[in-house]
Motif scaffolding. Sequence first.
Motif, short mmCIF file in Angstrom:
data_model
loop_
_atom_site.label_atom_id
_atom_site.label_comp_id
_atom_site.label_asym_id
_atom_site.label_seq_id
_atom_site.Cartn_x
_atom_site.Cartn_y
_atom_site.Cartn_z
N ILE A 268 54.88 90.83 69.59
CA ILE A 268 53.53 90.42 69.63
C ILE A 268 52.95 90.62 68.57
N ILE A 269 53.26 91.69 67.73
CA ILE A 269 52.55 92.04 66.51
C ILE A 269 52.87 91.07 65.53
N ILE A 270 54.26 90.76 65.48
CA ILE A 270 54.85 89.67 64.67
C ILE A 270 54.16 88.26 64.97
N ALA A 271 54.06 87.96 66.24
CA ALA A 271 53.35 86.80 66.53
C ALA A 271 52.08 86.75 65.91
N SER A 272 51.24 87.49 65.96
CA SER A 272 50.01 87.68 65.43
C SER A 272 50.08 87.45 63.79
N LEU A 273 51.08 88.18 63.14
CA LEU A 273 51.09 87.71 61.57
C LEU A 273 51.61 86.49 61.49
N CYS A 274 52.45 85.96 62.32
CA CYS A 274 52.92 84.67 62.28
C CYS A 274 51.98 83.48 62.41
N ILE A 275 50.97 83.72 63.10
CA ILE A 275 49.72 82.86 63.21
C ILE A 275 49.08 82.98 62.02
N ARG A 276 48.90 84.18 61.59
CA ARG A 276 48.06 84.37 60.34
C ARG A 276 48.59 83.67 59.09
N LEU A 277 50.03 83.95 58.87
CA LEU A 277 50.89 82.90 57.93
C LEU A 277 50.49 81.48 58.04
N THR A 278 50.75 81.08 59.16
CA THR A 278 50.48 79.57 59.32
C THR A 278 48.95 79.09 59.13
N PHE A 279 47.97 79.94 59.65
CA PHE A 279 46.66 79.61 59.34
C PHE A 279 46.25 79.68 58.03
N LEU A 280 46.78 80.61 57.05
CA LEU A 280 46.43 80.73 55.71
C LEU A 280 47.19 79.57 54.92
N ALA A 281 48.39 79.04 55.42
CA ALA A 281 48.98 77.82 54.80
C ALA A 281 48.22 76.62 55.28
N ILE A 432 57.00 92.87 58.24
CA ILE A 432 57.89 92.21 59.19
C ILE A 432 59.22 92.32 59.21
N PHE A 433 59.73 92.52 57.60
CA PHE A 433 61.27 92.87 57.66
C PHE A 433 61.49 94.20 58.05
N ILE A 434 60.58 94.98 57.84
CA ILE A 434 60.90 96.64 58.40
C ILE A 434 60.97 96.46 59.75
N VAL A 435 60.08 95.75 60.62
CA VAL A 435 60.08 95.71 62.22
C VAL A 435 61.59 94.89 62.40
N CYS A 436 61.71 94.01 61.90
CA CYS A 436 63.16 93.24 62.40
C CYS A 436 64.35 94.18 62.31
N THR A 437 64.30 94.80 61.01
CA THR A 437 65.44 95.81 60.86
C THR A 437 65.36 96.84 61.94
N ILE A 664 66.33 85.30 64.82
CA ILE A 664 65.38 84.37 65.12
C ILE A 664 63.91 84.56 64.40
N ILE A 665 63.47 85.84 64.40
CA ILE A 665 62.14 86.06 64.07
C ILE A 665 62.21 86.30 62.63
N ILE A 666 63.11 86.67 62.04
CA ILE A 666 63.28 86.69 60.35
C ILE A 666 63.35 85.29 59.82
N VAL A 667 63.99 84.52 60.40
CA VAL A 667 64.47 83.17 60.00
C VAL A 667 62.96 82.54 60.06
N LEU A 668 62.41 82.54 61.13
CA LEU A 668 61.10 81.81 61.42
C LEU A 668 59.85 82.20 60.53
N ILE A 669 59.70 83.62 60.41
CA ILE A 669 58.88 84.12 59.48
C ILE A 669 59.01 83.85 58.04
N THR A 670 60.30 83.86 57.60
CA THR A 670 60.62 83.77 56.37
C THR A 670 60.33 82.08 55.90
N ALA A 671 60.77 81.04 56.84
CA ALA A 671 60.32 79.86 56.59
C ALA A 671 58.74 79.59 56.70
#
Length: 784
Positions: A268-281, A432-437, A664-671
Amino acid sequence: MFFKIVKNDFLRNKIVTTAVFVFITMAVILAASAINNIANLIQSMSELQERAVPADITQMHSGEFDQDEIDQFTEKQRENIAMQETMVLLTFDGSNIHFGEDQTMAGTVQDISFVVQNKKFDFILNLDNEKLDVMEGEVAVPIYFMQQYDLKIGETITVKNGEYEKEFVISDYARDYEMNSSLTSSKRFVLNQADYDEMRKMQAGELEYLIEFKLNENGDSQAVQTAYIEAGLPANGPTVGGKIFLIFNAMSDAAVAMVIILISILLIIIASLCIRLTFLATIDEDLREIGVMKAIGISKKDIKKVYLNKYRIMSVIAGIIGYLLSFAVVNLFNGNMRLYISSDLSGNLKYVLSLIAPLMIYFMIVMYCKKVLKRIDKISAVEALRSNIMERGKNRKYSFPLLKNKFFSTNIYMGLRDVWKRFKLYRLLFFIFIVCTFIVILPINIYNTMNSPEFSTYMGIGKSDMRIDLRKTDTITEDFKKLQEELKNDSDVEKYAAYITSSYQVKNAEGSWDYINIELGDFSVFPLKYLEGRAPQAEGEISLSYANASKDALNKKVGDEVVVKAGGKEKTLKVTGIYQDITNGGKTAKAHTSLGINKEAVLWYIVSMDVAPGVDTQEKMNYYQTAYDSAQVNDIKEYTQQTLGNIIDQMSTIVIGGIAIAVIIIVLITALFLRMLLSKDMSQIAIMRSMGLTSKKISHQYMAGTLMILVLGIIFGVLASNYLGEFLVSMAMSSMGAAKIELVNVVWQTWLLCPLALIIAVGFTISVSCKVAVEDDISVVLRS
């Protein structure tokens, strides 16, 4: 109009929108599955308890006793006791139970008993949670053995002991509330009364008893146990409270639920960061459009609504799909629960509680989106039309000039330099890389720890090559002495130590008497890791398990004194150490041999040994198993795996799931991150290409920077799983008697295999993402 704008935005960013949608759906699936799992566990345990009517106090006993005395005691304690029942167990060694083609159950760490169904309470159920009713010539097999030996209904088992030999058809599987768990060292096979009477008449098995009490609703368990001890009633065996059976039954599924919840929270934390990345872009791309909308008079609130509606719609659809899929996904995690606790997980509770996940994630995303969208308030129409103000800020001092680069190629150096200069931008990806690891490594470490021979130290036994348990027979004392003599003269045995566990009375914190299992022997041969202090080494010394020393039990610290009744006399012993033990409810103790064996209440005899270098451990195990029919010979790893079988199997599922989720998380977030980054750097990329840099070289710059962040994230993630992970696991296991777990770190897995898999996944994602963006028509970019 706004619906059309949202629709067009979906169509314009199909890949990114789909990725974010999948990510939100995955977050809902995991969160709902975890809640569903907990709801199922609560409901199933309640139903099993209601159907099985388990005992509140179970006193195990071997030897003669007078049932009339038990009945008189029950009458005196009617204010506390509702019902009493004594179950007679016919106990066999695993080698007496034959099945398949010349196979036996020899080597099992479980005590095998044959019983008939109780009449008042402590009922043994079938897989439909109905009382077992076994016909003559049939037998109901415990679920544990059904799994371990792949026994199927319709097959046969044969019981052979002395002159007794009889074949039984497996008619059902036994769901036993009190003895379901692999942590409970006994298992009950259920027979028809006629077959049981014949078996008992032929004296085929050793007699043991379960003296069980069912308390009134407000009955005082501690008062009954104290009165039982003071009355001098039969107690040649451990006393177990009903809460221990509840913990044992729920532990493996609760452990899985806790790990899923932890992953869900991180997701859920990563989902929030994912939304943030998308919004900024998206905002960065739409900067001019935002300026136009402001210029023509559209309010800030309406502009925000354009972006917010997209995520509102996405969150609702993802929430519904995730909610529905969670009921299928949860089956991957609750297989053990369906088998051991309840096959029918229907009911409205799980449907209602699972709604918490999509609702929570929806409101979290909407609130977070509103927070990020406040950036639009700072954008003026004029500035938006003139320049990209999202990059505004203080001019930084020029650093890391290219002329000073002596170690890397130009493209790699430029990539690393970019990370240093814009680390604030990269720190999101770093986290996010720390959390995925962490999601990958922690379950692997837990799994390796449980499979490790060192885990035996958390079970109150030192690490050794072999362990021999002697069963209770008429010749057990002679066998124990004979075994020690043989080991003493066996050149293949490097060292050995013999231990005898008896039941004693101990004065508790309130001044009344309780029972305690105390092990006597030389604890320096196979030492334990002590939380505090050391092992007992001299007369008058004792060490306590963490659960026994806690405030809820004896409430003792190193240096305190414990009063134990041995041989009819009270002895005061000094506590020299506190160790960890998750067996027998975690409540055990170890004392110097000077305490003396309580011969009337000996529970078990154990011999641990290490074989000499070059000796085949398996051959030595086979020899002693053949030489001592009543013995149970196992290596420590096998003993641990049999005892923790359910939890280890559940954890292996979590390991696979954790790796899949992290990739899956790491691929999506990196993209998503690269989409935002490349969008911001579009003009810079166009300039580099116009100067002659190839798309491949530009891609190498972004790959170098991102992979450096990944490597740093992996290092910090592994360290977090080792230290923070140990803290979390120890906190969860403290209620079971292990307050300080040291996770086993397999170097080639944590520092080579897993990082390599993450690097390959991220490297491939960077390559694809950069290829699409960098090869755009530069003339269009420069004109814009």
